[in-house]
Motif scaffolding. Structure first.
Motif, mmCIF file in Angstrom:
data_model
loop_
_atom_site.group_PDB
_atom_site.id
_atom_site.type_symbol
_atom_site.label_atom_id
_atom_site.label_comp_id
_atom_site.label_asym_id
_atom_site.label_seq_id
_atom_site.Cartn_x
_atom_site.Cartn_y
_atom_site.Cartn_z
ATOM 1 N N TYR A 1 35.308 -47.897 59.627
ATOM 2 C CA TYR A 1 34.023 -47.894 59.883
ATOM 3 C C TYR A 1 33.429 -49.081 60.346
ATOM 4 N N ARG A 2 32.352 -49.516 60.692
ATOM 5 C CA ARG A 2 30.929 -49.539 61.504
ATOM 6 C C ARG A 2 29.675 -50.252 60.629
ATOM 7 N N TYR A 3 29.014 -48.641 59.159
ATOM 8 C CA TYR A 3 28.189 -49.185 59.238
ATOM 9 C C TYR A 3 28.328 -48.269 58.143
ATOM 10 N N ALA A 4 27.530 -48.764 56.867
ATOM 11 C CA ALA A 4 27.771 -48.599 55.573
ATOM 12 C C ALA A 4 25.951 -48.544 54.769
ATOM 13 N N GLN A 5 25.927 -47.597 53.534
ATOM 14 C CA GLN A 5 24.915 -47.837 52.839
ATOM 15 C C GLN A 5 25.384 -48.084 51.240
ATOM 16 N N GLY A 6 24.778 -48.432 50.494
ATOM 17 C CA GLY A 6 25.087 -48.402 49.175
ATOM 18 C C GLY A 6 24.452 -49.973 47.913
ATOM 19 N N TYR A 7 24.775 -49.827 46.703
ATOM 20 C CA TYR A 7 23.863 -50.692 46.524
ATOM 21 C C TYR A 7 24.272 -51.972 46.493
ATOM 22 N N GLN B 1 35.166 -52.188 47.957
ATOM 23 C CA GLN B 1 34.523 -51.406 49.167
ATOM 24 C C GLN B 1 34.865 -51.620 50.536
ATOM 25 N N ALA B 2 33.682 -52.408 50.284
ATOM 26 C CA ALA B 2 33.364 -52.719 51.982
ATOM 27 C C ALA B 2 34.311 -52.917 52.822
ATOM 28 N N GLY B 3 35.649 -53.435 52.532
ATOM 29 C CA GLY B 3 36.176 -54.089 52.972
ATOM 30 C C GLY B 3 37.376 -53.450 53.172
ATOM 31 N N VAL B 4 37.255 -52.703 52.222
ATOM 32 C CA VAL B 4 38.359 -50.670 52.260
ATOM 33 C C VAL B 4 37.930 -50.298 54.161
ATOM 34 N N LEU B 5 36.507 -50.200 54.269
ATOM 35 C CA LEU B 5 36.069 -49.100 54.789
ATOM 36 C C LEU B 5 36.458 -49.929 55.931
ATOM 37 N N LYS C 1 27.429 -38.450 57.646
ATOM 38 C CA LYS C 1 27.372 -39.773 56.463
ATOM 39 C C LYS C 1 27.980 -39.484 55.508
ATOM 40 N N VAL C 2 29.009 -39.655 55.710
ATOM 41 C CA VAL C 2 30.250 -39.929 54.301
ATOM 42 C C VAL C 2 29.677 -39.793 53.166
ATOM 43 N N ASP C 3 30.288 -38.769 52.452
ATOM 44 C CA ASP C 3 29.512 -38.743 50.766
ATOM 45 C C ASP C 3 30.048 -39.787 49.508
ATOM 46 N N LYS C 4 29.686 -39.649 48.590
ATOM 47 C CA LYS C 4 29.478 -41.034 47.888
ATOM 48 C C LYS C 4 30.875 -41.074 47.298
ATOM 49 N N SER C 5 31.102 -39.565 47.021
ATOM 50 C CA SER C 5 32.843 -39.010 45.969
ATOM 51 C C SER C 5 34.231 -39.558 47.235
ATOM 52 N N PHE C 6 33.981 -39.685 48.453
ATOM 53 C CA PHE C 6 35.252 -40.627 48.811
ATOM 54 C C PHE C 6 35.165 -42.125 49.113
ATOM 55 N N ARG D 1 33.042 -39.333 69.178
ATOM 56 C CA ARG D 1 32.344 -40.101 69.443
ATOM 57 C C ARG D 1 30.812 -40.274 68.796
ATOM 58 N N LEU D 2 31.065 -39.754 67.539
ATOM 59 C CA LEU D 2 29.851 -39.992 66.837
ATOM 60 C C LEU D 2 29.988 -40.872 65.274
ATOM 61 N N ARG D 3 28.946 -41.305 65.579
ATOM 62 C CA ARG D 3 28.581 -42.826 63.674
ATOM 63 C C ARG D 3 28.753 -42.569 63.310
ATOM 64 N N ALA D 4 29.380 -43.176 61.485
ATOM 65 C CA ALA D 4 29.838 -42.619 61.103
ATOM 66 C C ALA D 4 29.170 -43.670 59.621
ATOM 67 N N VAL D 5 28.676 -43.205 58.890
ATOM 68 C CA VAL D 5 28.055 -44.122 57.941
ATOM 69 C C VAL D 5 28.484 -43.703 56.455
ATOM 70 N N ALA D 6 29.499 -44.488 56.165
ATOM 71 C CA ALA D 6 29.869 -44.185 54.651
ATOM 72 C C ALA D 6 28.470 -44.546 53.663
ATOM 73 N N GLU D 7 28.368 -43.847 52.704
ATOM 74 C CA GLU D 7 27.017 -44.195 51.662
ATOM 75 C C GLU D 7 27.603 -44.671 49.761
ATOM 76 N N GLY D 8 27.408 -44.999 49.553
ATOM 77 C CA GLY D 8 27.788 -45.439 48.110
ATOM 78 C C GLY D 8 28.060 -46.575 47.939
ATOM 79 N N VAL D 9 28.530 -47.432 48.379
ATOM 80 C CA VAL D 9 28.922 -48.621 49.003
ATOM 81 C C VAL D 9 28.740 -49.574 47.240
ATOM 82 N N GLU D 10 28.997 -49.825 46.837
ATOM 83 C CA GLU D 10 28.513 -50.864 45.316
ATOM 84 C C GLU D 10 29.577 -52.345 45.075
#
Length: 783
Positions: free
Chosen positions: A753-759, A744-748, A701-706, A731-740
């Motif tokens: 990046y295939r997965y994310a979470q945020g407001y 930001q979602a488009g850049v990811l 889970k990639v920190d929101k600061s990045f 071969r790990l799944r990455a989830v970007a945190e803090g996508v607002e």
């Protein structure tokens, strides 16, 4: 055989009345008949056979009384053994009486004499009784006591022999009839009986163990009667049809039956605690005095046995002198022992005084000495004083991972390192656990902070703890004397500052300020309310969607705890989670979150179908992870709610597994169960890449600061791109945190990046709202 019944006490007007048993009545009847027949024999000649019939009856009563007493209910083992010895001794005495009767009736020996066989059997009975007496637990004595007991016994023996010799010598011609062996046999029996009497009385005085004291006195009386009767045998030399045995033995047996009855009635009753008192040894001196008087009287009368009495007197004097020497030696040993005990007591008092003011493990001063020392400094008017509390970070993990022996060695090494500091007349103390205190004079806050920087630097140098080179961090709280604080108040302020340092993270130091008291009080109040909240159902779980970036489909959720306070409303996690961590409540709170999240995930599997949500993610604190058996608790929870392990993901921070040990082992166990492991806030720690080799990670889970400034194409964007490359390569799944934002979602998405979470995709929401959210977004695939 006369039947025996246990004496039953009755009460007459509230007073217990003792009733004799049938056995006692029978023994008394035998005694009365024997004594009456003896009196008749004194007046005229009577058949000798009739008097001897009382012997087996009396001995039978005595033996039966001893046997029933030894088998009585509630009798102590030592008392049982003793009364069996007495019964066996009476059997021998009965056989001796029978042999004596045969000798007399068949005239095999001279009147009033006994054969060697009869004397041997009599003596065997007395020796068996004496041996039984000396074997009782209360008769266990030291070597010196046994020596004095032996000397006293020899004194009694010599005294009795001397008096018996003097008494018999007067009637030597008329009584001995040339049968010297028979005469000495009688003397031996009388002397042994006297020794038995002395032994019974001595034991009754000095300690009876499980025996009744009055029963022993009765036994002594019985033995005294037998010995006296034997000594008076020469008085019957002119009446050959009479013998002392049929008179003395029934009396002895009757008194013995009384003693056995007394012991039987006392069985099962707890004897009063015996208080051993040192009694003056009167017997030896009385013996010397009596024999001295006898010697003077015999010499004045011009007796022929003066030599024998003088010899006995000399032997007695030697015995008493030997006893006195033994007593003096024992006294000298006692004085030496007392001196040794006094020295040991003094050393022990010094040890106790040291232990009262020092820590047993490290040898440092303890809290008591610390408070005393600080108080003395303040009383002396020295205001420039600093008190610092030093708490070793993550010590519990070291204890759990490497064992208590290594933990103790580390505490000792830290103590030694702190003692090496030059505190200019200060003091180092250990307050308990992994907490130390420093008291030292200071020229101000900057000087005190400089000292604490030195402390932290010293602790960061590797410490040798039972062969392990360990580097430790410490949370330090500092309190400076402000002119109005006592020693207790300074220590309290340092404690408040130290806990604030721990709350800010590892290796921090905080100086006390008045505002910290308010913060500490709020945390204490929050922790108390949180305990109530946990028990009364005030906690809630909200769930934040984790989406697939390609189609914004919700594939998983993260469970986040919320607190609905009845008065304060919704309490933010950043306000109550630190209090839970500090007090240890994070463990039961974390277990509640895990159980509720798994239960809800199982419901969603039924409600939304297998394509609804892949997993629910639950945060696990470092303290919770290091609890013994955490993986087993997770397994039990999954089993109880019916959720497959692959539908659960546990999120841990880098600090939870940075040091390896039990936390990392629990993660490996979870991995073997099939539970997914996510590394939360990845990229913010200094050991992230190293952890990927040792930690069984499935998801990063990639920190929101990045993510915050990822659209600026600056350093953050480069790091985010590097992190997705690392996760794909491993071969790990990455989830970007803090996508607002959508940007930001488009850049990811462009970065891979295939997965994310945020407001941007959804705020944390209750379980019911989450289900509606999933259905609204994808009505065709769920339901």
């Amino acid at each position: 055989m006369i039947p025996v019944t246990r004496p039953m006490p009755t009460c007459v007007r509230g007073v217990a009345v003792w009733r004799p048993t049938g056995l006692l009545i029978g023994a008394a009847v035998v005694l009365v008949v024997a004594e009456a027949w003896f009196l008749v024999g004194l007046a005229r000649t009577t058949p000798a056979l009739v008097s001897w019939l009382a012997v087996p009856l009396a001995v039978g009563c005595a033996v039966w009384a001893c046997w029933t007493t030894s088998a009585a209910e509630g009798m102590a083992p030592g008392a049982r053994r003793f009364w069996r010895h007495v019964g066996l001794g009476m059997v021998f005495i009965g056989l001796g009486g029978a042999s004596n009767g045969v000798d007399m009736l068949l005239r095999l020996v001279a009147p009033q004499h006994v054969s060697g066989l009869t004397a041997a059997v009599y003596l065997m009975g007395l020796v068996v009784m004496l041996w039984g007496l000396l074997r009782i637990p209360g008769a266990h004595r030291s070597r010196g006591e046994w020596l004095r007991f032996g000397l006293d016994t020899a004194t009694v023996l010599v005294t009795v022999i001397t008096f018996a010799w003097h008494f018999i010598f007067r009637h030597w011609e008329t009584w001995s009839g040339g049968n010297t062996s028979g005469t000495w046999a009688v003397i031996a029996i009388v002397a042994t009986g006297s020794v038995c009497v002395f032994a019974f009385i001595k034991v009754a005085f000095t300690g009876t163990g499980p025996l009744d004291r009055k029963a022993l006195y009765l036994l002594a009386l019985a033995g005294g009667g037998g010995a006296t009767g034997g000594a008076l045998t020469p008085l019957l030399t002119d009446r050959p049809h009479l013998n002392g045995t049929p008179v003395v033995l029934p009396l002895t047996c009757f008194i013995l039956c009384l003693a056995a009855d007394r012991q039987r009635r006392a069985a099962g009753v707890e004897p009063p605690a015996a208080v051993r008192r040192e009694r003056r040894p009167l017997v030896p001196y009385l013996a010397v005095f009596a024999t001295g008087v006898l010697l003077l009287a015999d010499a004045a009368a011009g007796g022929d046995d003066v030599l024998g009495v003088a010899l006995g007197t000399v032997v007695l004097v030697l015995l008493v002198a030997a006893r006195q020497a033994a007593a003096l030696r024992d006294n000298a040993v006692l004085v030496d022992t007392l001196d040794s005990r006094l020295r040991e007591l003094e050393e022990y008092q010094q040890t106790l005084a040291w232990q009262a003011t020092h820590d047993a493990l490290t040898g440092l001063a303890n809290r008591r000495l610390l408070m005393q020392y600080t108080g003395e400094i303040l009383d002396a008017g020295q205001d420039a004083v600093a008190v610092a509390l030093v708490d070793v970070d993550d010590f519990k993990g070291i204890n759990d991972d490497l064992g208590h022996a290594v933990g103790d060695a580390l505490l000792t090494a830290v103590a030694a390192r702190l003692e090496c500091l030059q505190l200019d007349g200060g003091l180092v103390a250990r307050l308990g656990g992994d907490e130390y205190a420093l008291v030292f004079p200071t020229a101000g806050e900057q000087h005190a902070l400089h000292v604490l920087d030195t402390v932290a630097a010293e602790l960061r140098r590797p410490l040798d703890a039972a062969g392990h080179a360990l580097v430790v961090e410490a949370s330090i709280g500092l309190a400076l004397h402000a002119g109005d604080a006592t020693a207790e108040e300074l220590l309290r302020r340092a404690d408040v500052a130290m806990y604030e340092a721990k709350a800010q993270g590892k290796g921090r130091r905080v100086t006390y300020a008045p505002c910290l008291d308010q913060h500490s009080a709020e945390q204490a109040r929050t922790a108390a309310d949180l305990r109530v909240a946990l028990d009364t159902g005030q906690l809630r779980l909200h769930y934040q969607p984790i989406v697939r970036l390609s189609d914004a489909r919700t594939v998983a959720v993260e469970a986040l705890v919320r607190w609905q306070h009845p008065e304060r409303g919704m309490v933010r996690p950043d306000l109550f989670i630190p209090a839970a961590e500090r007090t240890g409540l994070i463990v039961p709170v974390g277990q509640w979150v895990l159980t509720e999240a798994c239960r809800q995930a199982a419901r969603w599997r039924d409600e939304l179908g297998p394509d609804g949500l892949e997993y629910v993610s639950v945060n696990v604190s470092p303290r919770q992870l290091r609890e013994a058996g955490f993986a087993a608790q997770v397994q039990a929870t999954l089993h109880s709610v019916g959720l497959h392990p692959r539908h659960l993901t546990v999120e841990v921070t880098e600090t939870a597994v940075f040091d390896g040990g039990s936390g990392l082992e629990e993660l490996h166990q979870l991995k073997r169960l099939g539970v997914n492991v996510a590394l939360d806030d990845f990229g913010t720690g200094h050991s992230s890449l190293g952890l990927l080799r040792t930690c069984p990670v499935d998801l990063l889970k990639v920190d929101k600061s990045f993510v915050d400034n990822i659209t600026d194409r600056g350093d953050r964007s480069v790091i985010a791109e590097a992190l997705i490359g690392i996760s794909d390569g491993l071969r790990l799944r990455a989830v970007a945190e803090g996508v607002e934002t959508e940007a930001q979602a488009g850049v990811l998405r462009r970065l891979g990046y295939r997965y994310a979470q945020g407001y941007h995709f959804g705020r944390p929401m209750p379980a019911a709202d989450l289900a509606a959210h999933v259905r609204a977004a994808h009505p065709a695939t769920v339901g």
